[in-house]
Design an enzyme around this catalytic site. Structure first.
Site, mmCIF file in Angstrom:
data_model
loop_
_atom_site.group_PDB
_atom_site.id
_atom_site.type_symbol
_atom_site.label_atom_id
_atom_site.label_comp_id
_atom_site.label_asym_id
_atom_site.label_seq_id
_atom_site.Cartn_x
_atom_site.Cartn_y
_atom_site.Cartn_z
ATOM 1 N N HIS A 484 0.763 -1.191 0.010
ATOM 2 C CA HIS A 484 0.051 0.143 0.091
ATOM 3 C C HIS A 484 0.751 1.285 -0.160
ATOM 4 C CE1 HIS A 484 -3.695 2.346 1.469
ATOM 5 N NE2 HIS A 484 -2.693 3.160 1.618
ATOM 6 N N GLU A 485 1.896 1.353 1.082
ATOM 7 C CA GLU A 485 2.482 2.688 1.207
ATOM 8 C C GLU A 485 3.598 2.907 0.077
ATOM 9 O OE1 GLU A 485 1.855 4.794 3.122
ATOM 10 O OE2 GLU A 485 0.469 3.481 4.268
ATOM 11 N N HIS A 488 1.879 4.568 -2.989
ATOM 12 C CA HIS A 488 1.731 5.790 -2.642
ATOM 13 C C HIS A 488 3.256 6.321 -3.245
ATOM 14 C CE1 HIS A 488 -1.796 6.867 -0.673
ATOM 15 N NE2 HIS A 488 -1.621 5.979 0.523
ATOM 16 N N HIS A 491 3.414 6.770 -6.922
ATOM 17 C CA HIS A 491 2.801 7.855 -7.252
ATOM 18 C C HIS A 491 3.513 9.093 -6.956
ATOM 19 C CE1 HIS A 491 -1.504 10.062 -6.793
ATOM 20 N NE2 HIS A 491 -1.071 10.458 -7.931
#
Length: 695
Positions: A484-485, A488, A491
C-alpha cells in the site's frame, strides 16, 4: 562566518556551519542527515520564511501587468528554500523525533500558519491571480497550465482571499490555533504510545505466543531497560499479534484497554478538550468561507463533492457489514463457549477467537504463514511489480546514509534507458521515536519548471524488528501495508509534470488512496507469491494450496473490519457535519453517534476519537476518512480490468495506468483521469464483492 548573499534558490543566508546555508552537493541532493542537528532547524525555518515572504512581495510589486509567467509561475518558483527545510523537519518529526524537535514543532506551527495565512489572504497578490484567471481563455495556456491556474485561484478563495478584513483576521487566528492544536494532538498520542509497556516477567504471561512475537517483545523490553523480560507495547506490530495469540484473557484486556485509551488518560496528554475545540473552530471556519458545515467545505473540493454522497456510500456498506459482523460475533461466541468462556465476545477477545476461527475454517495459521513473508523478499516483490508494470529498477545504495541506522536508500531508474527516476527511502521498523502507523512522504517533490528535479520519496512503517541475525517476518496485513505505502511511493516517484503544485500525490483526498490501494492487489497474485514468498528456514516457495487458502480467507472477518472502519468514517463525518458544535463532549458525542448507528456489541471503532490522528493531528483527513472506501470502489474496479485482460501485468493497461494515474499528478480532474484509464467510471459492485458483502 555568514554565507554569501548569492544563493541557489533553496540556499539561505545562514552561518556556513548550518547545512541549509548552501545548496547540497550530496549525491542526488539527498539531505546531509548526519550534519543536520535540531539547533539548525529553527534558524533555517526563520530564514526560509523570510525569504519566501520577500519572494511573494517581489511578485506583488512587479510593475508588469499580471500574466501567467510573472504571477502563477512566480508563485511556483517561490518557496523552494522553505520546502527544503520543511521536507527535512516534518519528516524527521514523524519518523525519528525527540524532545528538541517536538519543542520546535510546537513553536513553529503557529508561526508557519500565520505565514501562510498572510500569503493566501494578501489582497494585492490575489488581485494579480484574479486578473490572470479572468483572461485565462485568451492566454494560450496548455492543459496543465490551465489546471494550475484554476487550482491556484480556487485555493486562494478557499483560504479566504475574498473575505473582508475582519473575517480574514478571524480566519487567520482560527488557522493558527488549529495548527497548534493539531501538533499537540499528534504529540500527545505519540507520548501515550511510547510511554506504555506491559512488562511480562514470567512464562505464564507468554502462553500461546509464537516465536516471532516473543522475539519482538524481548527486543521491546530490552529497549525499555528490561533485558531478559518481554514487553507488550502499543506498536501495532506487537499489540495486534499479542491480542491475536495470547491465551491470557486478563493480559489481553489490560493491553487492549491501554491501546484504546491513547489520548484520554487525563493529564497533559489528554486529547478530549483538543477535539472539542478543533471541531468548534472548524465549523466556524466553514461558516466564514460560506459553507453550512466543515464537511461541506472540505468535500466541495473532492470527488465526492457533498456529505450526502459520502454518507450514501458509507451507508451502502454499513448495513451488510453490520449483518455480517453480527453473524461473526455469534460464531466467535459459540467458539468461546465451547472452550469454557461464557458471555459475549469483548473487543479484546475478537482477534484471539477470530484467529482460532480462521484456523478452523481455512486451516490458515498466522504463525505458520509468517515464515513465508520475509520483509526483504516482500520489498523485492514490490520492486519487481513496479518493474513489470512501469519499467522501473531499484538498486540499494549503502553509500547513501539516512537519518537512522535502520533506514535503507534505493536509487530508482528507468530500466530501458537507465534514466534516474528518483530516490526511495525505506524506514520499516518500529521505535519509540516514530509515530505509529505507516505513511509515505517526500523529502523533495518532482517538477520541471526551472529544470528537471526528481523526487526523494520515503515510506515509513512500524514492523517489529527481529533479533540480530534473524529475518524480519511480516503478517499478511503487514505485507499488504508495505505494498500500500509503496503504491503511494510510486505515485510520487513516477510523477511527470511541469509544476510542483500538481505533482505526485497532490490530488483530491478521495483519489489519493487509489494508487496505493490498487497496488495492494498485486501482492496477493499467484505470480508474486510463488516467486517471493519463500520459507525463511527451508527456502521452499509457498505452496499453491496455501495461496488459494489465503485468497479464500480474504473475506474472512470482513464484517468486523468493515464495521471498524466505516464507524470511524461515519463518526468523523458526524463531527464535521455539526452546524453549531457549541461546547461538546467528544466522547459523549462519539458514544451517541455509535448508538444511533447501531454499533454492534463487542466492537470498537478502528480509530477512537482521542487518538484519531488521521482526523485531528492536522487537517489531512478531517471529514475525509471515508476516502479509503471511496478509493476502494475504484481500486476494486481498476484491478478487475487486469483480470478481465487475463494478464495482471497487461502492458497496454499498465501503460494507461502509468500515464493517467501514477504519473499525472493533479493535471486533470480525478474522475476524468480514472475514465481515461478504465474507459468508464466505477460502480460499487466490485467493492462489495471484494469485501464479501454482496447480496
Amino acid at each position: 562566518m555568514t554565507a554569501s548573499k548569492t544563493f541557489a534558490p533553496e540556499a539561505l543566508p545562514l552561518p556556513s556551519e548550518n547545512p541549509f546555508a548552501a545548496a547540497w552537493t550530496t549525491p542526488f541532493g539527498l539531505p546531509p542527515f548526519a550534519a543536520i542537528k535540531p539547533e539548525h532547524i529553527r534558524p533555517a525555518f526563520e530564514a526560509a520564511l523570510a525569504k519566501h515572504k520577500d519572494e511573494m512581495a517581489a511578485t506583488v510589486a512587479d510593475p508588469a501587468a499580471p500574466d501567467f509567467a510573472n504571477t502563477i509561475e512566480a508563485l511556483e518558483r517561490a518557496g523552494r528554500a522553505l520546502s527544503r527545510v520543511g521536507g527535512v523537519f516534518y519528516n524527521l518529526s514523524g519518523a525519528d523525533t525527540n524532545e528538541a524537535l517536538q519543542a520546535i514543532e510546537r513553536e513553529l506551527s503557529p508561526i508557519t500558519s500565520r505565514h501562510w495565512s498572510a500569503i493566501m489572504m494578501d489582497p494585492a497578490l490575489f488581485t494579480r491571480i484574479d486578473a490572470v484567471f479572468a483572461k485565462r481563455e485568451t492566454l494560450g495556456l496548455d492543459a496543465e497550465q490551465k489546471r494550475l491556474l484554476e487550482r491556484t485561484h480556487r485555493g486562494f478563495i478557499r483560504s479566504g482571499a475574498q473575505l473582508g478584513a475582519d473575517d480574514k483576521a478571524r480566519l487567520a487566528a482560527i488557522n493558527e490555533r488549529l495548527a497548534g492544536l493539531g501538533t499537540q494532538f499528534s504529540q500527545n498520542v505519540l507520548k501515550d504510545e511510547s510511554s506504555y509497556a506491559l512488562i511480562i516477567e514470567d512464562e505464564a504471561g507468554l502462553a500461546g505466543l509464537p516465536p516471532f512475537l516473543l522475539a519482538a517483545m524481548a527486543r521491546s523490553a530490552a529497549d525499555r531497560g528490561h533485558p531478559g523480560k518481554h514487553a507488550v507495547t502499543l506498536s501495532r506490530s506487537v499489540i495486534e499479534p499479542f491480542l491475536t495469540f495470547s491465551t491470557r484473557r486478563d493480559l489481553r484486556e489490560e493491553a487492549f484497554t491501554a491501546w484504546g485509551l491513547r489520548g484520554e488518560n487525563g493529564g497533559e496528554s489528554d486529547n478530549r478538550a483538543i477535539v472539542a475545540e478543533m471541531v468548534k473552530l472548524r465549523a466556524e471556519k466553514a461558516k466564514l468561507l460560506g459553507f453550512a458545515t466543515f464537511a461541506h467545505f472540505k468535500l466541495d473540493d473532492t470527488m465526492a463533492k457533498t456529505p450526502e454522497n459520502v454518507r450514501g456510500l458509507l451507508e451502502l456498506v454499513w448495513k451488510p457489514a453490520k449483518a455480517r459482523a453480527a453473524q461473526e460475533a455469534a460464531d466467535l461466541a459459540a467458539l468461546a463457549q465451547a472452550e469454557g468462556e461464557n458471555g459475549p465476545i469483548r473487543p479484546s477477545d475478537w482477534r484471539y477467537y477470530a484467529e482460532k476461527m480462521r484456523q478452523q475454517t481455512y486451516a490458515l495459521d498466522e504463525a505458520v504463514l509468517k515464515p513465508y513473508l520475509q520483509l526483504d523478499r516482500i520489498i523485492a516483490a514490490a520492486f519487481d511489480v513496479a518493474g513489470k508494470l512501469f519499467g522501473l529498477s531499484f538498486a540499494e545504495r549503502p553509500d547513501l546514509k539516512g537519518y537512522h541506522a535502520d533506514v535503507r536508500i534505493f536509487e530508482v531508474t528507468e530500466t530501458a534507458s537507465g534514466r534516474h527516476i528518483g530516490l526511495f527511502i525505506g524506514d520499516y521498523f518500529a521505535r519509540a521515536s516514530k509515530r505509529s502507523g505507516a505513511w509515505m512522504s517526500a523529502y523533495r517533490g518532482q517538477r520541471k519548471l526551472g529544470g528537471e528535479v526528481r523526487p526523494i520519496i520515503v515510506n515509513v512503517c512500524n514492523f517489529a524488528k527481529p533479533a540480530e541475525g534473524k529475518p524480519a517476518l511480516l503478517s499478511i496485513d503487514d505485507a499488504r501495508t508495505l505494498f500500500h505505502e509503496f503504491g503511494h511511493a510510486l505515485h510520487g516517484l513516477l510523477s511527470d509534470v511541469t509544476y510542483g503544485s500538481l505533482a505526485g500525490t497532490s490530488v483530491s483526498r478521495d483519489f489519493v488512496e487509489l494508487p496505493s490501494q490498487l497496488y495492494e492487489h498485486w501482492f496477493l497474485t499467484k505470480e508474486v507469491m510463488q516467486t517471493y514468498c519463500l520459507h525463511a528456514e527451508t527456502g521452499e516457495p509457498i505452496p499453491d494450496a496455501l495461496i488459494e487458502t489465503i485468497k479464500r480467507a480474504q473475506t474472512f472477518n470482513q464484517g468486523c473490519a468493515t464495521v471498524e472502519y466505516t464507524s470511524s468514517a461515519l463518526v468523523d463525518l458526524a463531527f464535521h457535519s455539526l452546524e453549531e458544535p457549541g461546547e461538546i463532549d467528544a466522547l459523549a458525542f462519539e458514544k451517541a453517534e455509535l448508538s444511533r448507528l447501531g454499533m454492534p456489541e463487542g466492537m470498537v471503532m478502528r480509530h477512537r476519537t482521542p487518538h484519531f490522528t488521521h482526523v485531528f493531528a492536522g487537517d489531512g483527513y478531517s471529514a475525509g476518512y471515508y476516502s479509503y472506501l471511496w478509493s476502494e470502489v475504484m481500486d476494486a474496479d481498476a484491478f478487475n480490468a487486469f483480470l478481465e485482460a487475463g494478464d495482471v501485468f497487461a502492458p497496454e493497461l499498465a501503460g494507461k495506468l502509468k500515464r493517467f494515474i501514477y504519473s499525472a499528478g493533479d493535471t486533470r480532474d480525478a474522475a476524468e483521469a480514472y475514465a481515461l484509464f478504465r474507459g468508464r467510471l466505477p460502480t460499487p459492485d466490485a467493492l462489495l464483492e471484494k469485501r464479501g458483502l454482496a447480496a
